[in-house]
Design a protein around this motif. Structure first.
Motif, PDB file in Angstrom:
ATOM      1  N   ARG A 143     -50.176 -11.156  51.922  1.00  0.00           N
ATOM      2  CA  ARG A 143     -51.324 -11.818  51.335  1.00  0.00           C
ATOM      3  C   ARG A 143     -52.375 -10.793  50.962  1.00  0.00           C
ATOM      4  O   ARG A 143     -52.625  -9.845  51.686  1.00  0.00           O
ATOM      5  CB  ARG A 143     -51.907 -12.842  52.314  1.00  0.00           C
ATOM      6  CG  ARG A 143     -50.930 -13.927  52.712  1.00  0.00           C
ATOM      7  CD  ARG A 143     -51.627 -15.060  53.420  1.00  0.00           C
ATOM      8  NE  ARG A 143     -52.308 -14.624  54.619  1.00  0.00           N
ATOM      9  CZ  ARG A 143     -51.726 -14.507  55.805  1.00  0.00           C
ATOM     10  NH1 ARG A 143     -50.430 -14.753  55.916  1.00  0.00           N
ATOM     11  NH2 ARG A 143     -52.418 -14.132  56.858  1.00  0.00           N
ATOM     12  N   LEU A 147     -56.906 -14.563  50.298  1.00  0.00           N
ATOM     13  CA  LEU A 147     -55.988 -15.045  51.325  1.00  0.00           C
ATOM     14  C   LEU A 147     -55.923 -14.127  52.538  1.00  0.00           C
ATOM     15  O   LEU A 147     -55.461 -14.526  53.595  1.00  0.00           O
ATOM     16  CB  LEU A 147     -54.579 -15.203  50.742  1.00  0.00           C
ATOM     17  CG  LEU A 147     -54.406 -16.200  49.602  1.00  0.00           C
ATOM     18  CD1 LEU A 147     -52.943 -16.282  49.199  1.00  0.00           C
ATOM     19  CD2 LEU A 147     -54.928 -17.577  49.976  1.00  0.00           C
ATOM     20  N   ALA A 155     -52.782 -19.973  57.026  1.00  0.00           N
ATOM     21  CA  ALA A 155     -51.872 -19.745  55.900  1.00  0.00           C
ATOM     22  C   ALA A 155     -50.734 -20.756  55.924  1.00  0.00           C
ATOM     23  O   ALA A 155     -50.291 -21.253  54.878  1.00  0.00           O
ATOM     24  CB  ALA A 155     -51.316 -18.329  55.942  1.00  0.00           C
ATOM     25  N   LEU A 192     -62.040 -19.399  51.535  1.00  0.00           N
ATOM     26  CA  LEU A 192     -61.716 -19.238  50.117  1.00  0.00           C
ATOM     27  C   LEU A 192     -62.941 -19.424  49.233  1.00  0.00           C
ATOM     28  O   LEU A 192     -62.845 -19.335  48.008  1.00  0.00           O
ATOM     29  CB  LEU A 192     -60.611 -20.221  49.703  1.00  0.00           C
ATOM     30  CG  LEU A 192     -59.246 -20.032  50.370  1.00  0.00           C
ATOM     31  CD1 LEU A 192     -58.233 -21.015  49.803  1.00  0.00           C
ATOM     32  CD2 LEU A 192     -58.743 -18.601  50.206  1.00  0.00           C
ATOM     33  N   PHE A 210     -53.776 -20.020  46.444  1.00  0.00           N
ATOM     34  CA  PHE A 210     -52.552 -19.639  47.140  1.00  0.00           C
ATOM     35  C   PHE A 210     -51.474 -19.183  46.158  1.00  0.00           C
ATOM     36  O   PHE A 210     -50.818 -18.156  46.354  1.00  0.00           O
ATOM     37  CB  PHE A 210     -52.062 -20.833  47.956  1.00  0.00           C
ATOM     38  CG  PHE A 210     -50.682 -20.666  48.540  1.00  0.00           C
ATOM     39  CD1 PHE A 210     -50.475 -19.854  49.634  1.00  0.00           C
ATOM     40  CD2 PHE A 210     -49.599 -21.329  47.983  1.00  0.00           C
ATOM     41  CE1 PHE A 210     -49.207 -19.702  50.169  1.00  0.00           C
ATOM     42  CE2 PHE A 210     -48.335 -21.186  48.515  1.00  0.00           C
ATOM     43  CZ  PHE A 210     -48.144 -20.369  49.616  1.00  0.00           C
ATOM     44  N   GLY A 214     -50.730 -15.377  46.268  1.00  0.00           N
ATOM     45  CA  GLY A 214     -49.533 -15.237  47.076  1.00  0.00           C
ATOM     46  C   GLY A 214     -48.437 -14.487  46.361  1.00  0.00           C
ATOM     47  O   GLY A 214     -47.455 -14.070  46.979  1.00  0.00           O
TER      48      GLY A 214
END
Length: 218
Positions: A143, A147, A155, A192, A210, A214
């Motif tokens: 991440r 993140l 997560a 976030l 994400f 990600g």
């Protein structure tokens, strides 16, 4: 709920239509290519379009190309894209314009009727759904960015949110109390930097973060 289906494989398309009818949806049209899909959406104004990524003439991304433009044809339409393979970059592209009501599932998940029907309802209601296999691939990567501040449990909760899971479903999956899950979700929003507002909208924004971050690096 009115549904249109776009897939060049007639047997698969008919099978999906039959499953949806059994689940109580109204399938108002079927298309075999991207051009037919756009015309069908323009004519029928469906609640959700279910679209295969690979369609004629090149069987590459014609379905996805059409899917990302459907909101200009029928604003507010939910779009659920089906793929035969785990291709996370396609999910990111589909969700990249911050539009609500988008989903990305593997075709094999269609046979799980309850899960498939719930995904259709979620995108119709403006939520985001991403196939668990795609989520698992992203969780397996390092991440970065926003993140990086999430704990492993946060997560994990965010990954389940990306699958379209409600707080109650996350409780059942992780054997956590509702209060604990609510705390994790609230911490995710805070870390976030998502502004206070409707939780549904913040869930969509969290999932988008994400998906984008990600995939930064392995």
């Amino acid at each position: 709920m009115r549904i249109v289906i776009a897939d060049d494989a007639v047997l698969f398309r008919e099978g999906v239509a039959r499953l949806l009818a059994e689940a109580g949806f109204a399938v108002v049209g079927q298309a075999g290519d991207a051009v037919e899909l756009v015309d069908l959406v323009r004519a029928e104004h469906p609640d959700v379009a279910i679209v295969d990524i690979r369609m004629p003439p090149t069987h590459t991304t014609e379905g996805l190309d059409a899917a990302v433009t459907l909101d200009t044809v029928h604003p507010g339409i939910g779009v659920l894209v089906l793929s035969q393979y785990v291709e996370a970059h396609h999910a990111v592209r589909l969700l990249g314009d911050d539009l609500p009501g988008r989903g990305y599932l593997l075709k094999e998940s269609v046979t799980e009727l309850d899960r498939f029907a719930e995904a259709v309802r979620t995108v119709a209601a403006g939520g985001v759904v991403v196939d668990p296999d795609v989520v698992a691939e992203m969780l397996g990567r390092r991440r970065g960015g926003a993140l990086a501040g999430l704990s492993d449990r946060e997560a994990q909760v965010l990954g389940l949110m990306a699958q379209g899971r409600s707080n109650q479903a996350i409780c059942a999956e992780l054997f956590l109390s509702p209060k604990t899950v609510e705390t994790h979700v609230r911490n995710i929003f805070t870390k976030l930097g998502l502004p206070a507002g409707a939780d549904g909208n913040r869930r969509v924004l969290a999932v988008l973060t994400f998906l984008r971050e990600g995939r930064i690096r392995r």
